[in-house]
Design an enzyme around this catalytic site. Sequence first.
Site, mmCIF file in Angstrom:
data_model
loop_
_atom_site.group_PDB
_atom_site.id
_atom_site.type_symbol
_atom_site.label_atom_id
_atom_site.label_comp_id
_atom_site.label_asym_id
_atom_site.label_seq_id
_atom_site.Cartn_x
_atom_site.Cartn_y
_atom_site.Cartn_z
ATOM 1 N N HIS A 1 -6.051 -7.531 -0.830
ATOM 2 C CA HIS A 1 -5.156 -6.366 -0.331
ATOM 3 C C HIS A 1 -4.411 -6.889 0.900
ATOM 4 O O HIS A 1 -3.236 -6.497 0.802
ATOM 5 C CB HIS A 1 -5.835 -5.182 -0.079
ATOM 6 C CG HIS A 1 -5.018 -3.836 -0.395
ATOM 7 N ND1 HIS A 1 -4.242 -3.719 -1.235
ATOM 8 C CD2 HIS A 1 -4.602 -3.017 0.643
ATOM 9 C CE1 HIS A 1 -3.423 -2.391 -1.364
ATOM 10 N NE2 HIS A 1 -3.608 -2.019 0.133
ATOM 11 N N ASP B 1 0.793 -1.256 0.171
ATOM 12 C CA ASP B 1 -0.056 0.045 0.100
ATOM 13 C C ASP B 1 0.716 1.348 0.076
ATOM 14 O O ASP B 1 1.884 1.318 -0.840
ATOM 15 C CB ASP B 1 -0.821 -0.014 1.264
ATOM 16 C CG ASP B 1 -2.175 0.795 1.209
ATOM 17 O OD1 ASP B 1 -3.027 0.630 0.524
ATOM 18 O OD2 ASP B 1 -2.144 2.030 1.769
#
Length: 330
Positions: free
Chosen positions: A309, A110
Amino acid sequence: MVPAGTVWRVAELTHRQVRTNGINLHVAEQGEGPPVVFCHGFPHVWFVWHHQLPVVASAGFRAVAPDMRGYGRSDAPDGVASYTNEKAAQDLLGLLDDMGEQRAVFVGLDFGAALVWELALRHPDRVRAAVVFNNPFVGRGKRRPSDLWARIAEKHFLHLHYFQEQGPADEELNSHPAEFLSSIYYALSGDYHYLDIWSNPTDGNGYLDVLPKAPPLPWRWMSESEFGVFADEFTRTGFTGGLNWYRALDLNWEITEQFADAKVEVPTFFLYGERDCDMEGFSGMDPIGTMRSRVPDLREVAMVPEAGHLVQMEKPTEVSDLLTKFLASL
């Protein structure tokens, strides 16, 4: 790097504060050997790597996971300009200096992924290798990020646009920390299709209005006690430090013009979840092909089935095995 057959006694996980680049950085670390530094994103703290730290330590490395600036038990300086990748990179260089190390392997997810890419561009001599999860290197965009997001937000809700204004997002998320964390972790996982929230309009909606309601804990990949670590930290700190990383993205774009055509030259391993939204909707039409053209020493690309994710928490065994295999190859 580490002789075959070496048996390591893995030390207990320890915590300390490191003074670096004008702030105090909280660091969790485990093991001895060449350093591997883990960089988290939003909304995470060091604990997002808790499955990998003992495995990497047992493989003969010093596994180091800081709370990035603005998060957890690290300092949260005032002002959006304090949250550029340039600033955060200096934090990491100071951490290396504190450890007495010239180089480290850096692992990022991220915002941590974007930071590792930029660290490799700015300071390749300090990066032994880059390991990046879910966020491929596709280069610097030609347009100011916030201008692009504003246009997209005319069509549907986009968190990148919503987070730009100081105040509304801070108030909403700070008022409901546990609800937000459960909703966003579930929405970003392989158990949900994150891009479904794009069916919602911008007008009249906050983030909690468009995120799905998460099922009760425990989940197949998150226990109640694990979730409690994140909820306790963000209930204490709020989310403004993390949101400022979003608000600094225009500044990152402005101060990286010299890297517009640069390539990442360090040895690199890229790993992604099969169901990750960044690979589907945020990184262009051919993210892996673009990355290959810009990262000439891209040694491996691995896809983890059914993961989203938070791939390192959703599929910890698979990710740790792939990571230690790459580290051994160095």
